[in-house]
Design a protein around this motif. Sequence first.
Motif, short mmCIF file in Angstrom:
data_model
loop_
_atom_site.label_atom_id
_atom_site.label_comp_id
_atom_site.label_asym_id
_atom_site.label_seq_id
_atom_site.Cartn_x
_atom_site.Cartn_y
_atom_site.Cartn_z
N VAL A 41 0.77 -1.31 -0.09
CA VAL A 41 -0.03 0.01 -0.06
C VAL A 41 0.87 1.25 0.17
CG1 VAL A 41 -1.79 1.34 1.41
CG2 VAL A 41 -1.78 -1.29 1.40
N PRO A 42 1.09 1.65 -1.24
CA PRO A 42 2.03 2.76 -1.09
C PRO A 42 1.34 4.08 -0.71
CG PRO A 42 1.89 1.98 -3.48
CD PRO A 42 1.02 1.23 -2.54
N THR A 43 2.23 5.15 0.33
CA THR A 43 1.30 6.42 0.84
C THR A 43 2.52 7.44 0.84
OG1 THR A 43 1.69 6.16 3.07
CG2 THR A 43 0.14 4.61 2.19
N MET A 44 2.00 8.37 1.11
CA MET A 44 2.92 9.63 1.40
C MET A 44 2.76 9.82 2.76
SD MET A 44 3.31 11.91 -1.92
CE MET A 44 1.70 12.70 -1.54
N GLY A 45 2.01 8.72 3.73
CA GLY A 45 2.03 9.23 5.18
C GLY A 45 0.75 9.89 5.38
N ALA A 46 0.80 10.69 6.73
CA ALA A 46 -0.48 11.45 7.36
C ALA A 46 -1.62 10.54 7.22
CB ALA A 46 -0.63 12.85 6.62
N LEU A 47 -1.45 9.19 7.62
CA LEU A 47 -2.49 8.37 7.39
C LEU A 47 -3.74 8.84 7.83
CD1 LEU A 47 -0.71 4.80 7.76
CD2 LEU A 47 -0.82 6.46 5.54
N HIS A 48 -5.07 8.12 7.32
CA HIS A 48 -6.41 8.30 7.68
C HIS A 48 -7.01 7.15 7.40
CE1 HIS A 48 -7.06 9.38 3.55
NE2 HIS A 48 -6.29 10.23 3.52
N ALA A 49 -8.48 7.17 7.68
CA ALA A 49 -9.41 6.15 7.32
C ALA A 49 -9.46 5.64 6.12
CB ALA A 49 -10.70 6.22 7.71
N LEU A 164 -2.25 -1.91 -3.89
CA LEU A 164 -3.57 -0.94 -3.65
C LEU A 164 -3.49 0.14 -3.76
CD1 LEU A 164 -4.85 -3.12 -0.61
CD2 LEU A 164 -4.89 -3.55 -3.17
N PHE A 165 -4.34 0.85 -4.63
CA PHE A 165 -4.81 2.11 -4.84
C PHE A 165 -5.89 2.74 -4.74
CE2 PHE A 165 -0.82 1.12 -6.87
CZ PHE A 165 0.18 1.99 -6.76
N GLY A 166 -6.30 3.88 -4.09
CA GLY A 166 -7.61 4.57 -3.96
C GLY A 166 -8.27 5.03 -5.16
N GLU A 167 -9.46 4.76 -5.33
CA GLU A 167 -10.18 5.67 -6.40
C GLU A 167 -10.10 7.07 -6.29
OE1 GLU A 167 -14.21 4.08 -6.91
OE2 GLU A 167 -13.47 2.31 -7.49
N LYS A 168 -9.74 7.61 -4.87
CA LYS A 168 -9.77 8.98 -4.50
C LYS A 168 -8.86 9.57 -5.49
CE LYS A 168 -9.09 12.78 -2.14
NZ LYS A 168 -7.81 13.12 -2.50
N ASP A 169 -7.73 8.98 -5.76
CA ASP A 169 -6.82 9.68 -6.82
C ASP A 169 -7.15 8.75 -8.36
OD1 ASP A 169 -4.79 11.37 -5.17
OD2 ASP A 169 -5.30 9.65 -4.07
N PHE A 170 -8.37 8.95 -8.74
CA PHE A 170 -8.71 8.08 -10.16
C PHE A 170 -7.70 8.18 -11.02
CE2 PHE A 170 -11.36 6.77 -13.56
CZ PHE A 170 -12.01 5.62 -12.93
N PRO A 193 -12.52 1.75 -3.26
CA PRO A 193 -13.57 2.91 -3.24
C PRO A 193 -12.99 4.17 -2.34
CG PRO A 193 -14.73 1.08 -3.05
CD PRO A 193 -13.39 0.62 -2.80
N THR A 194 -13.41 5.20 -2.65
CA THR A 194 -13.20 6.48 -1.64
C THR A 194 -13.80 6.41 -0.51
OG1 THR A 194 -12.62 7.80 -3.78
CG2 THR A 194 -12.96 9.02 -1.66
N VAL A 195 -13.09 6.83 0.57
CA VAL A 195 -13.88 6.89 1.98
C VAL A 195 -13.99 8.03 2.21
CG1 VAL A 195 -13.32 6.41 4.22
CG2 VAL A 195 -12.31 4.69 2.93
N SER A 204 -8.53 13.03 2.84
CA SER A 204 -7.31 13.41 2.37
C SER A 204 -6.37 14.03 3.32
CB SER A 204 -7.51 14.52 1.11
OG SER A 204 -6.35 15.06 0.84
N SER A 205 -5.15 13.67 3.16
CA SER A 205 -4.21 14.16 4.37
C SER A 205 -4.10 15.72 4.21
CB SER A 205 -2.91 13.72 3.76
OG SER A 205 -2.63 12.35 3.84
N ARG A 206 -4.48 16.23 3.38
CA ARG A 206 -4.60 17.73 3.18
C ARG A 206 -5.50 18.52 3.90
NH1 ARG A 206 -2.37 16.41 -1.99
NH2 ARG A 206 -0.61 17.19 -2.44
#
Length: 298
Positions: A41-49, A164-170, A193-195, A204-206
């Motif tokens: 699961v690649p991320t840039m941190g600042a994790l959330h649900a 795994l990648f999120g649909e958030k960043d479609f 799917p997007t949470v 979003s981390s932002r």
Amino acid sequence: MSSNSSAFTKVLKNLLVLTSGRAVQSAVRAAHAGGRSVVLVPTMGALHAGHQALIREGRKRSSEVWVSIFVNPTQFDDPADLNGYPRQFEADCKLAQEAGATGVFAPSLAEVYPDGFVGQFSTLEVNYGRLTSELEGQDRPGHFDGVVQVVRRLFELVEPDVALFGEKDFQQLAVIADLARRENLGVEVVSVPTVRGEEGLALSSRNVRLSQAARKAALLLSAKIKAVARAPQPLAAADIAFAELADHPLIAPAYFAVVESDTFAPYDPENPRPARVLVAAEVDGIRLIDNVALEGVD
Ligand code: AMP
């Protein structure tokens, strides 16, 4: 990684925290030798649900789920965005562990970019047609060059079976699926799917950087893409939605588009194919994106 990370690793008993590519590779190879597939699961941190949903989906597929945390400088076209990007490594490890991750891989810049890079920019140029030239590709020059470069390198270091990648960043999801296909990477790219928060705002981390007023304004993005997705004339509705967002004092929209989900070609109501409604906007200076499926064409 912070200097107290080794003490921290002891606190999180069931979570491995590794910074070296060699160490993660030997953990992954041990899993493979034991007959277990490996999920990344690649991320840039600042994790959330939202990130946790990816990890939980990973756990349905394997007991070996690695979360990478790396704020990738080459995918930021705006240095202020990179500098202001939230960083919370210890909290991230707890969130990853809570969701069932096996380990966190937090590589250094030198590990990911052994040959360095010039300024903030990727040394790679990708051209996947509309997937990299439209929307985010147009509004953030070089963004997908950096995304492809870092994901390819993470795949090389971790050697996952599934990512795994999120649909958030479609659009990113479409680019990575194309990368894996074009280069025959042997990694199965799976979407989640997007949470969203209670009021519909995509997590979003932002979001932590939004003031109360900006957060309220940001709710308009999800409300409007959902309305356009249901509209009888989605193209006209998207143009109106863009204009309405542009009228808001805190919102500067970049695009509001309806495109075919696989090709990113403009949606053609005369020849309706599965499509996506996508928006990007700066809300009080914070860049947010969101998207939903166009209804009635799937
Ligand atoms: P990021 O840390 O923002 O690079 O995101 C890491 C991964 O988490 C990407 O595949 C994102 O698409 C995914 N992600 C981010 N936010 C969400 C969300 N709200 N729902 C589902 N996935 C998400």
